[in-house]
Write a protein that holds these residues in place. Structure first.
Motif, PDB file in Angstrom:
ATOM      1  N   GLU A 132      33.566  35.536  42.601  1.00  0.00           N
ATOM      2  CA  GLU A 132      34.641  35.709  43.582  1.00  0.00           C
ATOM      3  C   GLU A 132      35.814  36.433  42.942  1.00  0.00           C
ATOM      4  O   GLU A 132      36.423  37.328  43.504  1.00  0.00           O
ATOM      5  CB  GLU A 132      35.079  34.335  44.044  1.00  0.00           C
ATOM      6  CG  GLU A 132      34.874  34.124  45.520  1.00  0.00           C
ATOM      7  CD  GLU A 132      35.183  32.706  45.855  1.00  0.00           C
ATOM      8  OE1 GLU A 132      36.212  32.496  46.491  1.00  0.00           O
ATOM      9  OE2 GLU A 132      34.398  31.809  45.463  1.00  0.00           O
ATOM     10  N   TYR A 133      36.128  35.998  41.736  1.00  0.00           N
ATOM     11  CA  TYR A 133      37.197  36.604  40.928  1.00  0.00           C
ATOM     12  C   TYR A 133      36.596  37.103  39.630  1.00  0.00           C
ATOM     13  O   TYR A 133      35.413  36.890  39.382  1.00  0.00           O
ATOM     14  CB  TYR A 133      38.281  35.553  40.617  1.00  0.00           C
ATOM     15  CG  TYR A 133      38.838  34.913  41.854  1.00  0.00           C
ATOM     16  CD1 TYR A 133      39.784  35.585  42.625  1.00  0.00           C
ATOM     17  CD2 TYR A 133      38.407  33.657  42.250  1.00  0.00           C
ATOM     18  CE1 TYR A 133      40.294  35.014  43.782  1.00  0.00           C
ATOM     19  CE2 TYR A 133      38.904  33.077  43.416  1.00  0.00           C
ATOM     20  CZ  TYR A 133      39.844  33.756  44.175  1.00  0.00           C
ATOM     21  OH  TYR A 133      40.336  33.192  45.319  1.00  0.00           O
ATOM     22  N   LYS A 135      36.799  36.529  35.685  1.00  0.00           N
ATOM     23  CA  LYS A 135      37.351  35.539  34.764  1.00  0.00           C
ATOM     24  C   LYS A 135      36.878  35.780  33.337  1.00  0.00           C
ATOM     25  O   LYS A 135      35.703  36.091  33.116  1.00  0.00           O
ATOM     26  CB  LYS A 135      36.931  34.132  35.195  1.00  0.00           C
ATOM     27  CG  LYS A 135      37.548  33.736  36.521  1.00  0.00           C
ATOM     28  CD  LYS A 135      37.134  32.331  36.888  1.00  0.00           C
ATOM     29  CE  LYS A 135      37.776  31.917  38.189  1.00  0.00           C
ATOM     30  NZ  LYS A 135      37.256  30.635  38.657  1.00  0.00           N
ATOM     31  N   GLN A 150      42.300  34.800  34.372  1.00  0.00           N
ATOM     32  CA  GLN A 150      41.743  35.661  35.411  1.00  0.00           C
ATOM     33  C   GLN A 150      42.194  37.095  35.098  1.00  0.00           C
ATOM     34  O   GLN A 150      43.302  37.299  34.610  1.00  0.00           O
ATOM     35  CB  GLN A 150      42.283  35.206  36.755  1.00  0.00           C
ATOM     36  CG  GLN A 150      41.410  35.668  37.898  1.00  0.00           C
ATOM     37  CD  GLN A 150      41.860  35.034  39.195  1.00  0.00           C
ATOM     38  OE1 GLN A 150      41.926  33.802  39.286  1.00  0.00           O
ATOM     39  NE2 GLN A 150      42.190  35.848  40.164  1.00  0.00           N
ATOM     40  N   ALA A 152      43.033  41.063  36.232  1.00  0.00           N
ATOM     41  CA  ALA A 152      43.329  41.992  37.334  1.00  0.00           C
ATOM     42  C   ALA A 152      43.818  43.310  36.744  1.00  0.00           C
ATOM     43  O   ALA A 152      44.617  43.321  35.791  1.00  0.00           O
ATOM     44  CB  ALA A 152      44.397  41.397  38.231  1.00  0.00           C
ATOM     45  N   LYS A 236      36.117  44.017  41.727  1.00  0.00           N
ATOM     46  CA  LYS A 236      36.642  42.650  41.907  1.00  0.00           C
ATOM     47  C   LYS A 236      37.978  42.472  41.186  1.00  0.00           C
ATOM     48  O   LYS A 236      38.787  41.633  41.561  1.00  0.00           O
ATOM     49  CB  LYS A 236      35.655  41.606  41.367  1.00  0.00           C
ATOM     50  CG  LYS A 236      34.426  41.422  42.226  1.00  0.00           C
ATOM     51  CD  LYS A 236      34.694  40.448  43.365  1.00  0.00           C
ATOM     52  CE  LYS A 236      33.478  40.335  44.257  1.00  0.00           C
ATOM     53  NZ  LYS A 236      33.749  39.842  45.584  1.00  0.00           N
TER      54      LYS A 236
END
Ligand code: FDP
Length: 280
Positions: A132-133, A135, A150, A152, A236
């Protein structure tokens, strides 16, 4: 899915040992893409097959080191495409290498990819799981992977990792890469896809490219084992991944060992690639 992630943790601890203490001699064999195999590649491939064959959720595995898929559990849901040891030719100079896993359902197209995991074997062992994310986990003294953070991507980065032999680049591609350097981007390219893409991801952004060249019209990197998993990770994480014009995860390989030109990065740099390739 969780049991697959756990299994990849076990695999990583075993590969770490293989890397530390095995010789780097070549075998007399070549893999499906024609690369001469190292004994290390073969060892890592075998231990991954052994580990996944214990899982009821895994229907089939397809290794970069083997021509054909290996059927495991007919009632399983997932197909795992993996590169046991990407960049293995860098082991003898003690640079970082990695393992890549794409977890597919129903088929092996980009749209069938449900999760992607890669592991970097550098001074430390790190695992990135995109589900989903995205990590990041790190192997600790207690021999367990602990969650770090996490990940990004920023809108724009500072690093540029341009793959492929320069004299075989198309002129518009050279202009694109030269233009990026002129804007102050720093060169970061070790020749290992996993650590190179990991660096861009963790430093916030930039561009990794492996284009079509005059010697390899469809690029070098393999869709199922390398390109789709990293495209999934980058998307993602808020970045993009294209073949120059099209989203990589919309591609549909005819053969498990098909390759594609590929560009992974932050939104700003990928937009730059898109503009250059649309004009070409
Ligand atoms: P390698 O051939 O050493 O296995 O997967 C192929 C790969 O490494 C990637 O890890 C790497 O990014 C790329 O090839 C490097 O290719 P070039 O030497 O042509 O730049």
């Amino acid at each position: 899915m969780e049991e697959i992630f756990k299994s990849i943790e076990n695999i990583s601890k075993q590969i770490k040992e293989v890397l530390m203490y095995s010789d780097t001699e070549y075998t007399a064999h070549t893999n499906a893409t024609g690369d001469t195999q190292l004994a290390l590649d073969v060892k890592c491939d075998a231990l991954i097959e052994k580990e996944f064959s214990r899982l009821s959720s895994v229907k089939k595995i397809i290794s970069e080191e083997k021509e054909k898929a290996c059927e495991l559990n007919p009632n399983g849901s997932y197909i795992i495409g993996y590169d046991p040891l990407d960049g293995s030719s860098l082991v003898d100079v003690n640079l970082s290498v990695g393992s890549i896993f794409g977890i597919y359902k129903d088929g092996i197209s980009g749209k069938d990819l449900k999760a992607a995991v890669y592991v970097v074997f550098g001074p430390r062992v790190e695992m990135v799981v995109a589900y989903e994310y995205v990590k990041l986990y790190r192997l600790g003294k207690d021999d367990k992977f602990a969650f770090v953070k996490q990940i990004a991507l920023k809108e724009k980065g500072k690093h540029n990792a341009p793959g492929g032999t320069q004299k075989e680049w198309a002129s518009f591609h050279k202009e694109l890469i030269d233009g990026i350097f002129k804007d102050g981007y720093r060169l970061r390219y070790s020749g290992g896809m996993v650590p190179d893409l990991h660096q861009i991801l963790l430093k916030g952004g930039g561009l990794f490219s492996y284009p079509a060249t005059s010697g390899a019209k469809k690029g070098k990197l393999r869709l199922v084992f390398e390109v789709f998993p990293f495209a999934f990770v980058y998307e993602k994480a808020g970045g993009e991944a294209i073949d120059g014009k099209k989203r990589l995860l919309e591609l549909d390989p005819e053969h498990p060992h098909d390759t594609s030109p590929c560009f992974f990065g932050s939104k700003n740099e990928i937009e730059r690639v898109r503009r250059a390739y649309e004009r070409s």
